[in-house]
Design an enzyme around this catalytic site. Structure first.
Site, PDB file in Angstrom:
ATOM      1  N   CYS A 236      43.708  37.513  39.158  1.00  0.00           N
ATOM      2  CA  CYS A 236      42.386  38.170  39.109  1.00  0.00           C
ATOM      3  C   CYS A 236      42.606  39.623  39.513  1.00  0.00           C
ATOM      4  CB  CYS A 236      41.397  37.491  40.044  1.00  0.00           C
ATOM      5  SG  CYS A 236      41.279  35.696  39.854  1.00  0.00           S
ATOM      6  N   ALA A 237      43.401  40.333  38.719  1.00  0.00           N
ATOM      7  CA  ALA A 237      43.934  41.642  39.139  1.00  0.00           C
ATOM      8  C   ALA A 237      42.871  42.726  39.256  1.00  0.00           C
ATOM      9  CB  ALA A 237      45.027  42.083  38.167  1.00  0.00           C
TER      10      ALA A 237
ATOM     11  N   GLY B 217      43.431  46.530  40.097  1.00  0.00           N
ATOM     12  CA  GLY B 217      44.832  46.471  40.491  1.00  0.00           C
ATOM     13  C   GLY B 217      45.275  46.984  41.837  1.00  0.00           C
TER      14      GLY B 217
ATOM     15  N   LYS C 234      45.772  45.396  44.664  1.00  0.00           N
ATOM     16  CA  LYS C 234      46.792  44.502  45.231  1.00  0.00           C
ATOM     17  C   LYS C 234      48.008  44.402  44.306  1.00  0.00           C
ATOM     18  CE  LYS C 234      43.224  41.952  47.716  1.00  0.00           C
ATOM     19  NZ  LYS C 234      42.062  42.578  47.065  1.00  0.00           N
TER      20      LYS C 234
ATOM     21  N   CYS D 106      37.326  38.113  49.753  1.00  0.00           N
ATOM     22  CA  CYS D 106      36.762  39.076  50.714  1.00  0.00           C
ATOM     23  C   CYS D 106      35.427  38.520  51.221  1.00  0.00           C
ATOM     24  CB  CYS D 106      36.619  40.471  50.119  1.00  0.00           C
ATOM     25  SG  CYS D 106      35.698  40.551  48.581  1.00  0.00           S
TER      26      CYS D 106
END
Length: 403
Positions: free
Chosen positions: A232-233, A236, A238, A354
């Protein structure tokens, strides 16, 4: 502090757009700051912070001002007047403001502040849900922390520079930073600044990324040369961190259902000089099935309520609905079931959100491990990050290993 008409009107228009037109607060602020190129740093700060303040404390101010949605222009001026009085700002003699009962406003504020849902300015359903999941004591502390203004945190792009040299370079551009304990690549700004205008940013020396978010890629325990999938980029943040941790060696497959987000990642990757990232749009089940059993590491940064990042998105308090949380939990479990199949035997997977809700976090991991797809995995460890304890965003991450 003296109020200026053009700045105040920018605030009023933005509040109307956010609450009546459904515009996201960050987009409204972005639009407001483009109104006048002559505005200096102090003007821009006033506009941005005032908009966010009125959004953050909207329920409290609306109760004091006795206004209800949708707001007409007079309602918004009343909200603004309440904001001024509570900050000790002298109201100007403008037609739009009229008579403001200063003593009554302060009295109402004192009275309403005794009740958490008004004091912390949150919807009834959110207060009830979070108490049921976290308990009175933890939720009271957590929502107070989530209502504080978010700090600006940078993540050093170690592909191009060290944290120590980055700090010196930023100092030479009049941006002061401090190290963050237990976050090896993080720098925090004691004073807010527009870091995107710096040469250091354009050279790909850092990304803006909260300290809690920086823990996630590191939790995946990647090594140079591995095959890693970020499922689930998004844009980006992470993914780029993973690339730096892997020293640009091996392969990262960045996947998302939104091609537009991956296009943003492409631009960021180029600036970061991150060359080991391939991008794939999830437009059917095919891209996922092709990767079954192929990955050394899989990151599932799952869609979630975002309750841990309210300080960055204060309007989410008003845009979020209980039905969304119910639905997103189904999506989270589905994503876990499907994307976990990409991990090869002996490989590892991180499930992260989160959110601060156990029902989106450890409960989802427990449900997965008890399912048919999860029987091949063992629980290694997890990390719960709460804003009132860390000073940063609320996050959750769990590390699982495939037998």
């Amino acid at each position: 502090m003296r109020l200026h008409r053009n700045l105040t009107f920018a605030v009023i228009d933005s509040i109307r757009d956010i609450f009546n037109e459904g515009v996201y607060a960050d987009k409204a602020v972005e639009k407001a700051l483009k109104r006048d190129k002559r505005w200096g740093a102090r003007d821009r700060k006033f506009v941005a912070e005032t908009i966010y303040d009125i959004v953050r404390w909207n329920r409290l101010y609306a109760e004091i001002a006795e206004v209800k949605l949708p707001y007409d222009r007079d309602n918004i001026w009343r909200l603004f007047s309440v904001w001024c009085i509570l900050r000790g700002i002298k109201l100007p003699d403008w037609n739009q403001i009229g008579d403001v009962p200063e003593r009554r406003i302060k009295g109402r504020f004192a009275e309403l502040s005794k009740t958490r849902k008004y004091r912390e300015s949150i919807p009834d359903w959110m207060d009830k849900l979070c108490v049921s999941e976290l308990g009175e004591e933890v939720w009271t502390k957590e929502i107070a922390a989530l209502n504080e203004q978010a700090k600006v945190i940078l993540r050093t792009n170690t592909l191009n520079i060290s944290k120590e040299i980055l700090q010196k370079k930023l100092k030479s551009e009049d941006v002061d930073t401090e190290f963050v304990p237990n976050h090896p690549d993080a720098l925090v700004l004691p004073e807010r600044a527009n870091v995107f205008k710096t040469e250091a940013f354009h050279n790909g020396f850092f990304e803006v990324q909260d300290a809690s978010s920086q823990l996630v890629a590191a939790y995946l325990d990647v090594k140079p040369g591995m095959k890693v999938i970020d499922t689930c980029a998004g844009a980006g943040g992470k993914t780029l961190h993973l690339s730096a941790l892997m020293e640009n060696k091996g392969q990262i497959i960045a996947m998302d259902i939104y091609e537009s987000k991956l296009r943003k990642l492409k631009v960021r990757a180029k600036r970061n000089k991150a060359h080991n990232i391939d991008m794939r749009v999830i437009d059917s089940t095919k891209p996922i099935k092709k990767l079954y059993g192929k990955a050394d590491r899989v990151l599932i940064d799952a869609p979630c309520s975002g309750l841990g990042v309210i300080r960055r998105n204060p309007d989410s308090k008003w845009k979020l609905q209980p039905e969304f949380i119910d639905n997103i939990k189904k999506v989270q479990q589905d994503v876990l079931q499907q994307y976990s199949k990409m991990v090869k035997p002996g490989g590892k997977m991180v499930y992260a959100t989160c959110s601060i809700l156990p029902s989106e976090n450890q409960n989802q991991v427990k449900t997965f491990l008890e399912s048919e797809s999860g029987k091949d995995f063992t629980f290694v460890s997890d990390k719960k990050v709460l804003a009132h304890l860390s000073g940063f965003d609320g996050f959750y991450m769990a590390l699982l290993e495939k037998k």
